[in-house]
Design a protein around this motif. Structure first.
Motif, PDB file in Angstrom:
ATOM      1  N   TRP A 188       0.818  -1.209   0.000  1.00  0.00           N
ATOM      2  CA  TRP A 188       0.000   0.000   0.000  1.00  0.00           C
ATOM      3  C   TRP A 188       0.856   1.265   0.000  1.00  0.00           C
ATOM      4  O   TRP A 188       0.502   2.255  -0.634  1.00  0.00           O
ATOM      5  N   TRP A 189       1.985   1.238   0.725  1.00  0.00           N
ATOM      6  CA  TRP A 189       2.799   2.452   0.818  1.00  0.00           C
ATOM      7  C   TRP A 189       3.452   2.790  -0.520  1.00  0.00           C
ATOM      8  O   TRP A 189       3.617   3.970  -0.852  1.00  0.00           O
ATOM      9  N   ALA A 190       3.794   1.776  -1.312  1.00  0.00           N
ATOM     10  CA  ALA A 190       4.354   2.039  -2.639  1.00  0.00           C
ATOM     11  C   ALA A 190       3.283   2.634  -3.553  1.00  0.00           C
ATOM     12  O   ALA A 190       3.557   3.542  -4.345  1.00  0.00           O
ATOM     13  N   ILE A 191       2.061   2.112  -3.452  1.00  0.00           N
ATOM     14  CA  ILE A 191       0.954   2.661  -4.243  1.00  0.00           C
ATOM     15  C   ILE A 191       0.667   4.096  -3.821  1.00  0.00           C
ATOM     16  O   ILE A 191       0.370   4.959  -4.654  1.00  0.00           O
ATOM     17  N   ALA A 192       0.763   4.379  -2.516  1.00  0.00           N
ATOM     18  CA  ALA A 192       0.549   5.746  -2.028  1.00  0.00           C
ATOM     19  C   ALA A 192       1.562   6.702  -2.644  1.00  0.00           C
ATOM     20  O   ALA A 192       1.209   7.792  -3.113  1.00  0.00           O
ATOM     21  N   PHE A 193       2.830   6.322  -2.654  1.00  0.00           N
ATOM     22  CA  PHE A 193       3.855   7.159  -3.274  1.00  0.00           C
ATOM     23  C   PHE A 193       3.610   7.305  -4.771  1.00  0.00           C
ATOM     24  O   PHE A 193       3.852   8.371  -5.348  1.00  0.00           O
ATOM     25  N   SER A 194       3.124   6.246  -5.392  1.00  0.00           N
ATOM     26  CA  SER A 194       2.827   6.303  -6.821  1.00  0.00           C
ATOM     27  C   SER A 194       1.678   7.271  -7.101  1.00  0.00           C
ATOM     28  O   SER A 194       1.682   8.002  -8.091  1.00  0.00           O
ATOM     29  N   ILE A 195       0.675   7.272  -6.227  1.00  0.00           N
ATOM     30  CA  ILE A 195      -0.444   8.226  -6.349  1.00  0.00           C
ATOM     31  C   ILE A 195       0.081   9.653  -6.241  1.00  0.00           C
ATOM     32  O   ILE A 195      -0.290  10.538  -7.014  1.00  0.00           O
ATOM     33  N   VAL A 196       0.972   9.879  -5.283  1.00  0.00           N
ATOM     34  CA  VAL A 196       1.554  11.211  -5.097  1.00  0.00           C
ATOM     35  C   VAL A 196       2.321  11.642  -6.340  1.00  0.00           C
ATOM     36  O   VAL A 196       2.200  12.783  -6.806  1.00  0.00           O
ATOM     37  N   SER A 197       3.101  10.724  -6.893  1.00  0.00           N
ATOM     38  CA  SER A 197       3.879  11.050  -8.093  1.00  0.00           C
ATOM     39  C   SER A 197       2.980  11.443  -9.247  1.00  0.00           C
ATOM     40  O   SER A 197       3.258  12.389  -9.985  1.00  0.00           O
ATOM     41  N   ALA A 198       1.868  10.721  -9.408  1.00  0.00           N
ATOM     42  CA  ALA A 198       0.943  11.033 -10.492  1.00  0.00           C
ATOM     43  C   ALA A 198       0.197  12.334 -10.235  1.00  0.00           C
ATOM     44  O   ALA A 198      -0.113  13.087 -11.153  1.00  0.00           O
ATOM     45  N   GLU A 199      -0.087  12.605  -8.963  1.00  0.00           N
ATOM     46  CA  GLU A 199      -0.890  13.777  -8.617  1.00  0.00           C
ATOM     47  C   GLU A 199      -0.084  15.069  -8.675  1.00  0.00           C
ATOM     48  O   GLU A 199      -0.640  16.145  -8.873  1.00  0.00           O
ATOM     49  N   THR A 200       1.227  14.968  -8.508  1.00  0.00           N
ATOM     50  CA  THR A 200       2.041  16.180  -8.488  1.00  0.00           C
ATOM     51  C   THR A 200       2.670  16.465  -9.852  1.00  0.00           C
ATOM     52  O   THR A 200       2.356  17.461 -10.470  1.00  0.00           O
ATOM     53  N   SER A 201       3.538  15.623 -10.328  1.00  0.00           N
ATOM     54  CA  SER A 201       4.126  15.756 -11.656  1.00  0.00           C
ATOM     55  C   SER A 201       5.012  16.989 -11.807  1.00  0.00           C
ATOM     56  O   SER A 201       5.186  17.782 -10.884  1.00  0.00           O
ATOM     57  N   THR A 202       5.555  17.162 -13.006  1.00  0.00           N
ATOM     58  CA  THR A 202       6.398  18.324 -13.305  1.00  0.00           C
ATOM     59  C   THR A 202       5.611  19.621 -13.217  1.00  0.00           C
ATOM     60  O   THR A 202       6.158  20.679 -12.898  1.00  0.00           O
ATOM     61  N   LEU A 203       4.309  19.568 -13.517  1.00  0.00           N
ATOM     62  CA  LEU A 203       3.490  20.780 -13.427  1.00  0.00           C
ATOM     63  C   LEU A 203       3.533  21.345 -12.017  1.00  0.00           C
ATOM     64  O   LEU A 203       3.562  22.558 -11.817  1.00  0.00           O
TER      65      LEU A 203
END
Length: 488
Positions: free
Chosen positions: A45-60
Motif C-alpha cells: 500500500w505504501w508504494a501505491i501511495a507514493f505512486s499516487i503522489v507522483s501522479a498527482e504532483t508531476s512536473t506541473l
C-alpha cells in the motif's frame, strides 16, 4: 563549458540511465495483462501511495507551484484541503464497487451499470482528456530540458519521453509503481535541498523571507469572501472555489480517471487501496506547501536583487536551480524535476494503453485473442500514445502557466465523467441513453464555461458534474416513458 558544469550533466545522465535500467529489470515479470496493467496486484500500500503522489504532483507541480506563490500567495492550498474531502467520498462510494470482481479499468464499472455505449463514451473521454493534459506535461518537461541543454522543445521532450517509453514498454505497471517510489523520494529530496541552498543566497535567511512574505501577504491561505458577482466565480483560489473545486476535481481524477484508478486497482485489496489513498494526502499537503515556500523565497530573492524574473514564470524555479545552485547540486535537483516528469508520463502511457485495449479493442474482437497477443498489442498501444503525446506537446508551446493549463484541461472533461459515475452509483432508474444525454450536455456546458466565460477552472468540475447528473436524471423520466410507449 566549465568542468564543474560537466558534473551536473554527469549527475543527470547517471540518474536517467539508472532509472531506465531499474524500470527495465521488471520486464521478466510481465507475462499477462494483469501483470502489465495491474502489477500483478502485489505492490504494498505504501508504494501505491507514493505512486499516487507522483501522479498527482508531476512536473506541473514542481515548476508550476512556485510560480503561483511567486505571483500570489498560499491560496492554492485551499484546493488541497478539498483533496481530503474527495478521498472520503471515493473510499465510501467508489472503492467498494471497484473491488467487486476483477476489473482492469474504471470504465468497466460503467459497462456493469449502464452498458457498452456509455463505457465507450467515458473511456473515450478519458483518452482525450489524458492525451491533452499529458501533452501539456510533456511540454513542461521540454522547458526544463531546454534550460539545461539549450535544445529546442521537440528534441528536449523526445529525449525524456524515449527513455520513459523504454522502461514503461518493458516493465508495465510494476515498473511504473516502483520507479514512482524512487522518483518521488528524489524530487522531494531535491526540493528540500534547494530550500537550504536558496536561503543561503538570501541575506538574512528565513527571517528575512518571513518578514517580506508577511508584509506582502504571501503566506495567506484562506479567502472566505462570498458574493454572487462574476468576480467571485472568476477568482481561482477562494475558500469556496478551492475546497469545493478541489473536492470535485479529485473525486473525478481519483475516482473516474484510469490514471489514478489503475493504481488503486493494483492494491491487494480494498483496505490497502483505502490506506494508500488517505496516506497519499498527507504527502501531497507537504509537497504543495514545500513548493509554495520555494516560490516565496524566489520572490524575495528577485526583490532583493532587483532582477526581472524570467518569462514565462514557470521557468523561475528550474532556471534558478541551473544558474545559481552549486554544481552537482543543481544537477541533482534538475534530475529530481525530470524524475517527476518521467513518473507521471510512464503512468499515463500505461493507463492510455490499458483503456485502449480493455475498453475498445478487446470488447470489439469477435474472436478473443490469447493473453500473450493482447499483451503484445498493449505494448504497441503504449508506443502509439507516446507519439501522440509528443505531437500535442508541440502544440502547447504558447501556454502561459503549465500547471493551471493542465488542471484546466482536465477539469473540462472531469465534470461530465464524475457526473455519470455518480449517476451510476447513486441512482437506479437512470439508463444508458439518459446517462449519455446528461454526459453530452455536461461536456458541452463545461466547454462553453471554459472558452466563453471568465469563471475560474476550480468551478469547472462542479458545474459539469451537476449539469450531467441533473440532465440525465430528468432525461431518465422522458426516456422511460418513451420506451414504455414503444412496448405497449
Amino acid at each position: 563549458m566549465s568542468e564543474m558544469r560537466w558534473l551536473d550533466y554527469g549527475v543527470i545522465l547517471a540518474y536517467l540511465i539508472g532509472i531506465t535500467a531499474f524500470g527495465y529489470r521488471f520486464r521478466e515479470s510481465q507475462k499477462t495483462l494483469k501483470d502489465y496493467f495491474l502489477g500483478g496486484r502485489d505492490a504494498p500500500w505504501w508504494a501505491i501511495a507514493f505512486s499516487i503522489v507522483s501522479a498527482e504532483t508531476s512536473t506541473l507541480t514542481v515548476i508550476g507551484t512556485p510560480a503561483i506563490s511567486f505571483n500570489g500567495n498560499f491560496g492554492f492550498l485551499q484546493v488541497v484541503f478539498g483533496y481530503l474531502l474527495a478521498r472520503i467520498i471515493i473510499s465510501v462510494l467508489f472503492l467498494p464497487q471497484y473491488f467487486r470482481g476483477e476489473m482492469f479499468t474504471a470504465y468497466e464499472l460503467m459497462l456493469r451499470r449502464f452498458g457498452p455505449n456509455i463505457r465507450k463514451l467515458t473511456a473515450g473521454s478519458f483518452l482525450g482528456l489524458r492525451a491533452l493534459a499529458e501533452g501539456v506535461r510533456v511540454f513542461a518537461i521540454s522547458i526544463v530540458v531546454s534550460i539545461v541543454l539549450g535544445t529546442g522543445e521537440l528534441l528536449s521532450a523526445l529525449a525524456i519521453v524515449s527513455l520513459t517509453l523504454f522502461y514503461t514498454f518493458e516493465g508495465g505497471m510494476t515498473a511504473v509503481i516502483w520507479t514512482d517510489v524512487i522518483q518521488m523520494c528524489l524530487y522531494v529530496a531535491g526540493a528540500i535541498l534547494s530550500v537550504f541552498v536558496i536561503l543561503q543566497q538570501i541575506p538574512g535567511g528565513w527571517d528575512h523571507v518571513a518578514e517580506l512574505g508577511r508584509a506582502a501577504h504571501k503566506f495567506q491561505v484562506f479567502d472566505f469572501a462570498v458574493s454572487m458577482t462574476p468576480a467571485f466565480f472568476a477568482k481561482t483560489y477562494s475558500f469556496w472555489a478551492g475546497v469545493l473545486g478541489g473536492c470535485f476535481l479529485t473525486t473525478a481524477s481519483h475516482g473516474t480517471e484510469q490514471l489514478m484508478v489503475q493504481r488503486l486497482l493494483s492494491a491487494k485489496n480494498e483496505r490497502e487501496a483505502r490506506l494508500a489513498l488517505f496516506s497519499s494526502w498527507f504527502v501531497i499537503l507537504f509537497q504543495f506547501t514545500l513548493f509554495l515556500v520555494i516560490g516565496v523565497m524566489l520572490w524575495v530573492y528577485y526583490q532583493d536583487a532587483n532582477l526581472p524574473p524570467p518569462e514565462p514564470r514557470d521557468r523561475i524555479y528550474p532556471k534558478f536551480i541551473w544558474d545559481f545552485l552549486p554544481h552537482g547540486v543543481s544537477g541533482l535537483v534538475i534530475a529530481a524535476i525530470l524524475a517527476a516528469a518521467m513518473s507521471n508520463l510512464s503512468a499515463a502511457l500505461n493507463a492510455l494503453a490499458s483503456t485502449t485495449v480493455m475498453d475498445f479493442i478487446k470488447p470489439a474482437d469477435k474472436v478473443q485473442r490469447s493473453d500473450s497477443q493482447y499483451l503484445s498489442l498493449a505494448k504497441k498501444m503504449t508506443v502509439l500514445w507516446c507519439a501522440i503525446l509528443l505531437g500535442i506537446a508541440l502544440l502547447a508551446r504558447s501556454i502561459e502557466s503549465v500547471l493551471e493549463a493542465g488542471l484546466g484541461i482536465a477539469s473540462i472533461i472531469y465534470g461530465a465523467l464524475l457526473g455519470v459515475f455518480l449517476l451510476g452509483l447513486l441512482t437506479k432508474r437512470t439508463g444508458e441513453r439518459a446517462a449519455m444525454i446528461g454526459m453530452s450536455c455536461g461536456l458541452a456546458i463545461s466547454i462553453y464555461v471554459k472558452f466563453y466565460t471568465s469563471i475560474a477552472w476550480t468551478w469547472y468540475v462542479l458545474i459539469g458534474s451537476s449539469i450531467t447528473f441533473l440532465v440525465a436524471l430528468a432525461a431518465s423520466y422522458l426516456v422511460t416513458e418513451r420506451e414504455k410507449r414503444l412496448h405497449v
